[in-house]
Design a protein around this motif. Structure first.
Motif, PDB file in Angstrom:
ATOM      1  N   ILE A 170       0.925  -1.141  -0.054  1.00 48.59           N
ATOM      2  CA  ILE A 170       0.047  -0.062   0.079  1.00 48.59           C
ATOM      3  C   ILE A 170       0.924   1.346  -0.024  1.00 48.59           C
ATOM      4  N   VAL A 171       0.575   2.113  -0.771  1.00 47.79           N
ATOM      5  CA  VAL A 171       1.498   3.596  -0.696  1.00 47.79           C
ATOM      6  C   VAL A 171       0.229   4.614  -0.238  1.00 47.79           C
ATOM      7  N   LEU A 172       0.659   5.239   0.764  1.00 47.72           N
ATOM      8  CA  LEU A 172      -0.136   6.258   1.404  1.00 47.72           C
ATOM      9  C   LEU A 172       0.279   7.514   0.841  1.00 47.72           C
ATOM     10  N   THR A 173      -0.290   8.762   1.097  1.00 48.68           N
ATOM     11  CA  THR A 173       0.059   9.978   0.988  1.00 48.68           C
ATOM     12  C   THR A 173      -0.431  10.866   2.136  1.00 48.68           C
ATOM     13  N   GLN A 174      -0.635  10.219   3.461  1.00 42.33           N
ATOM     14  CA  GLN A 174      -0.950  10.860   4.557  1.00 42.33           C
ATOM     15  C   GLN A 174      -0.589   9.789   5.617  1.00 42.33           C
ATOM     16  N   GLY A 175      -0.163  10.514   6.878  1.00 38.82           N
ATOM     17  CA  GLY A 175       0.333   9.594   7.948  1.00 38.82           C
ATOM     18  C   GLY A 175      -0.413   9.754   9.253  1.00 38.82           C
ATOM     19  N   LEU A 176      -1.868   9.354   9.417  1.00 42.06           N
ATOM     20  CA  LEU A 176      -2.773   9.146  10.392  1.00 42.06           C
ATOM     21  C   LEU A 176      -2.303   8.404  11.554  1.00 42.06           C
ATOM     22  N   ASN A 177      -2.283   8.514  12.928  1.00 42.59           N
ATOM     23  CA  ASN A 177      -1.813   7.729  13.715  1.00 42.59           C
ATOM     24  C   ASN A 177      -2.322   5.874  13.372  1.00 42.59           C
ATOM     25  N   LYS A 178      -1.355   5.203  13.164  1.00 41.06           N
ATOM     26  CA  LYS A 178      -1.736   3.655  13.054  1.00 41.06           C
ATOM     27  C   LYS A 178      -2.635   3.374  12.079  1.00 41.06           C
ATOM     28  N   GLN A 179      -2.417   4.360  10.762  1.00 43.09           N
ATOM     29  CA  GLN A 179      -3.634   4.362   9.758  1.00 43.09           C
ATOM     30  C   GLN A 179      -3.683   2.918   9.239  1.00 43.09           C
ATOM     31  N   ILE A 180      -2.767   2.179   8.818  1.00 39.29           N
ATOM     32  CA  ILE A 180      -3.170   1.032   8.112  1.00 39.29           C
ATOM     33  C   ILE A 180      -3.572   0.121   9.218  1.00 39.29           C
ATOM     34  N   ARG A 181      -3.273  -0.031  10.447  1.00 39.66           N
ATOM     35  CA  ARG A 181      -3.970  -0.881  11.298  1.00 39.66           C
ATOM     36  C   ARG A 181      -5.290  -0.524  11.626  1.00 39.66           C
ATOM     37  N   ARG A 182      -5.667   0.640  11.633  1.00 40.65           N
ATOM     38  CA  ARG A 182      -6.851   1.226  11.867  1.00 40.65           C
ATOM     39  C   ARG A 182      -8.114   0.931  10.679  1.00 40.65           C
ATOM     40  N   MET A 183      -7.383   1.118   9.463  1.00 39.88           N
ATOM     41  CA  MET A 183      -8.141   0.909   8.216  1.00 39.88           C
ATOM     42  C   MET A 183      -8.307  -0.646   8.230  1.00 39.88           C
ATOM     43  N   SER A 184      -7.385  -1.456   8.345  1.00 34.67           N
ATOM     44  CA  SER A 184      -7.654  -3.073   8.232  1.00 34.67           C
ATOM     45  C   SER A 184      -8.800  -3.507   9.342  1.00 34.67           C
ATOM     46  N   LYS A 185      -8.450  -2.807  10.616  1.00 31.31           N
ATOM     47  CA  LYS A 185      -9.547  -3.213  11.623  1.00 31.31           C
ATOM     48  C   LYS A 185     -10.874  -2.852  11.358  1.00 31.31           C
ATOM     49  N   ALA A 186     -11.197  -1.663  10.579  1.00 29.35           N
ATOM     50  CA  ALA A 186     -12.304  -1.200  10.225  1.00 29.35           C
ATOM     51  C   ALA A 186     -12.920  -2.356   9.256  1.00 29.35           C
ATOM     52  N   LEU A 187     -12.209  -2.965   8.489  1.00 33.74           N
ATOM     53  CA  LEU A 187     -12.662  -4.009   7.597  1.00 33.74           C
ATOM     54  C   LEU A 187     -12.642  -5.414   8.232  1.00 33.74           C
ATOM     55  N   GLY A 188     -12.404  -5.502   9.386  1.00 39.08           N
ATOM     56  CA  GLY A 188     -12.594  -6.859  10.110  1.00 39.08           C
ATOM     57  C   GLY A 188     -11.267  -7.734  10.058  1.00 39.08           C
ATOM     58  N   TYR A 189      -9.950  -6.895   9.747  1.00 39.00           N
ATOM     59  CA  TYR A 189      -8.852  -7.813   9.838  1.00 39.00           C
ATOM     60  C   TYR A 189      -7.884  -7.297  10.865  1.00 39.00           C
ATOM     61  N   ARG A 190      -7.021  -8.093  11.107  1.00 37.42           N
ATOM     62  CA  ARG A 190      -5.992  -7.665  12.101  1.00 37.42           C
ATOM     63  C   ARG A 190      -4.459  -7.614  11.381  1.00 37.42           C
ATOM     64  N   VAL A 191      -3.872  -6.655  11.626  1.00 45.57           N
ATOM     65  CA  VAL A 191      -2.211  -6.699  10.775  1.00 45.57           C
ATOM     66  C   VAL A 191      -1.427  -7.371  11.868  1.00 45.57           C
ATOM     67  N   ILE A 192      -0.853  -8.352  11.254  1.00 41.35           N
ATOM     68  CA  ILE A 192       0.226  -9.173  12.001  1.00 41.35           C
ATOM     69  C   ILE A 192       1.658  -8.821  11.715  1.00 41.35           C
ATOM     70  N   ARG A 193       1.834  -8.172  10.666  1.00 46.85           N
ATOM     71  CA  ARG A 193       3.297  -7.679  10.152  1.00 46.85           C
ATOM     72  C   ARG A 193       3.248  -6.347   9.410  1.00 46.85           C
ATOM     73  N   LEU A 194       3.792  -5.326   9.706  1.00 46.28           N
ATOM     74  CA  LEU A 194       3.786  -4.207   8.913  1.00 46.28           C
ATOM     75  C   LEU A 194       5.214  -3.591   8.686  1.00 46.28           C
ATOM     76  N   GLU A 195       5.598  -3.579   7.565  1.00 50.03           N
ATOM     77  CA  GLU A 195       7.032  -3.038   7.185  1.00 50.03           C
ATOM     78  C   GLU A 195       6.814  -1.831   6.242  1.00 50.03           C
ATOM     79  N   ARG A 196       7.439  -0.739   6.540  1.00 52.33           N
ATOM     80  CA  ARG A 196       7.595   0.521   5.721  1.00 52.33           C
ATOM     81  C   ARG A 196       8.878   0.249   4.830  1.00 52.33           C
TER      82      ARG A 196
END
Length: 226
Positions: A170-196
């Protein structure tokens, strides 16, 4: 600008540290003791311990942050990134990468460049590889790319590409707090590994976890001109 910002921009010390040395009556502006939060001009005569502000060489570093390191310069925070690097000069992280995530973060003493990169309105690209707790479908990818409401804000549209059944880029152009984790959670998923893996023109390729390297002049110019 305020004295705190000027000293930070020049790579002298953090804004919090500026408050401390002002309280200790170690800073003067045009011959008078500096006050907390005082506004100053570049042309002012600013002394620390009765000596002119030293000219600091600019430092630009790409660090591959491990999981468990917190991106803060606050001395009271355990496993903070400054203690982890133990760099001999004053530097600070450009933006943040949450404690549970790993990957690229830039470290510098250049306050002006840091502010430029961090401003949300500049829409600078940051790229991540994300693994979820279970496989996802094309609907998930579509919703992630179009924007999701988190914390009362709808995220900007972004690029999302599948890597395998449970991992995407995923390529983001903003940096909300824990954005990817929160986006994934909103769709019912949990992030288990995140690497920039990328910030603008800088990639993490070739940097082992926990290691860092200095940016080249060409890379720094690329950041400034992005």
């Amino acid at each position: 600008m305020r004295i705190n910002k000027l000293l930070s921009n020049r790579g002298i010390c953090s804004r919090r540290e500026t408050n401390r040395i002002i309280e200790e009556n170690r800073v003067t502006v045009n011959g008078k003791l500096c006050e907390m939060g005082q506004w100053v001009e570049e042309s002012d005569i600013i002394l620390i311990d009765n000596k002119p502000i030293p000219v600091k060489e600019k430092v630009y570093i790409a660090l591959n942050k491990p999981v468990g390191i917190t991106c803060t310069a606050a001395k009271g925070v355990e496993n903070n990134i400054i203690k982890f690097m133990d760099y001999p000069e004053y530097i600070f992280p450009v933006g943040r990468l949450d404690k549970a995530s790993q990957g690229l973060i830039l470290m510098t003493n250049d306050g002006d460049l840091s502010n430029k990169i961090s401003k949300a309105e500049n829409e600078h690209e940051k790229e991540y590889v994300v693994t979820l707790d279970r496989p996802f479908d094309d609907v998930f990818m579509k919703e992630m790319s179009e924007g999701i409401e988190i914390c009362g804000v709808t995220t900007r549209p972004c690029k999302v590409n599948r890597m395998n059944e449970d991992t995407f880029c995923i390529v983001l152009t903003q940096g909300l707090n824990k954005q990817i984790r929160r986006m994934s959670k909103a769709l019912g998923y949990r992030v288990i590994r995140l690497e920039r893996i990328r910030i603008m023109n800088i990639k993490v390729d070739g940097i082992d976890i926990g290691k860092w390297r200095n940016l080249t002049e060409e890379e720094v110019e690329g950041l400034k001109n992005w």
